[in-house]
Design a protein around this motif. Sequence first.
Motif, mmCIF file in Angstrom:
data_model
loop_
_atom_site.group_PDB
_atom_site.id
_atom_site.type_symbol
_atom_site.label_atom_id
_atom_site.label_comp_id
_atom_site.label_asym_id
_atom_site.label_seq_id
_atom_site.Cartn_x
_atom_site.Cartn_y
_atom_site.Cartn_z
ATOM 1 N N ILE A 18 0.961 -1.188 -0.124
ATOM 2 C CA ILE A 18 -0.033 0.030 -0.014
ATOM 3 C C ILE A 18 0.751 1.296 0.013
ATOM 4 C CG2 ILE A 18 -1.775 1.102 1.222
ATOM 5 C CD1 ILE A 18 -2.720 -1.252 2.043
ATOM 6 N N GLY A 34 -4.465 7.242 4.963
ATOM 7 C CA GLY A 34 -5.262 6.150 3.968
ATOM 8 C C GLY A 34 -5.114 4.951 4.251
ATOM 9 N N TYR A 35 -3.713 4.480 4.908
ATOM 10 C CA TYR A 35 -3.604 3.152 5.491
ATOM 11 C C TYR A 35 -4.451 2.797 6.485
ATOM 12 C CZ TYR A 35 -1.445 -1.059 6.929
ATOM 13 O OH TYR A 35 -0.844 -2.181 7.272
ATOM 14 N N GLN A 37 -7.195 4.146 7.446
ATOM 15 C CA GLN A 37 -8.993 4.020 6.807
ATOM 16 C C GLN A 37 -9.032 2.764 6.045
ATOM 17 O OE1 GLN A 37 -9.344 7.577 4.775
ATOM 18 N NE2 GLN A 37 -9.581 8.780 6.403
ATOM 19 N N SER A 38 -8.045 2.496 5.163
ATOM 20 C CA SER A 38 -8.205 1.127 4.509
ATOM 21 C C SER A 38 -8.293 0.087 5.148
ATOM 22 C CB SER A 38 -6.963 1.329 3.359
ATOM 23 O OG SER A 38 -6.939 -0.147 2.680
ATOM 24 N N LYS A 41 -11.695 -0.228 7.001
ATOM 25 C CA LYS A 41 -12.696 -0.464 6.087
ATOM 26 C C LYS A 41 -12.967 -2.110 5.720
ATOM 27 C CE LYS A 41 -13.475 2.332 2.563
ATOM 28 N NZ LYS A 41 -13.371 2.778 1.005
ATOM 29 N N LYS A 42 -11.684 -2.502 5.393
ATOM 30 C CA LYS A 42 -11.730 -3.810 5.299
ATOM 31 C C LYS A 42 -12.036 -4.812 6.386
ATOM 32 C CE LYS A 42 -8.077 -3.437 1.712
ATOM 33 N NZ LYS A 42 -6.555 -3.677 1.309
#
Length: 66
Positions: A18, A34-35, A37-38, A41-42
């Motif tokens: 990532i 971003g990491y 949040q990603s 979310k996953k």
Amino acid sequence: MRLEGRLVEMQERRRRLIKYLYKKDGKLNEFEDGYTQSINKKQSIIKKFSSTQLEDLLRTSTKNVA
């Protein structure tokens, strides 16, 4: 103990991938947010599936890659 080591290795590999993608897009300064949040979310998506559904998805995706 061996499984735990493997899990950490896989998480680090995911983090590096990532980070590479963010760097490639020129957005390295946004990586940490971003990491996080990603990953969140996953995890929220994965929690919605049962273990049987996850096993089926894994089996299907492995077949598709091969």
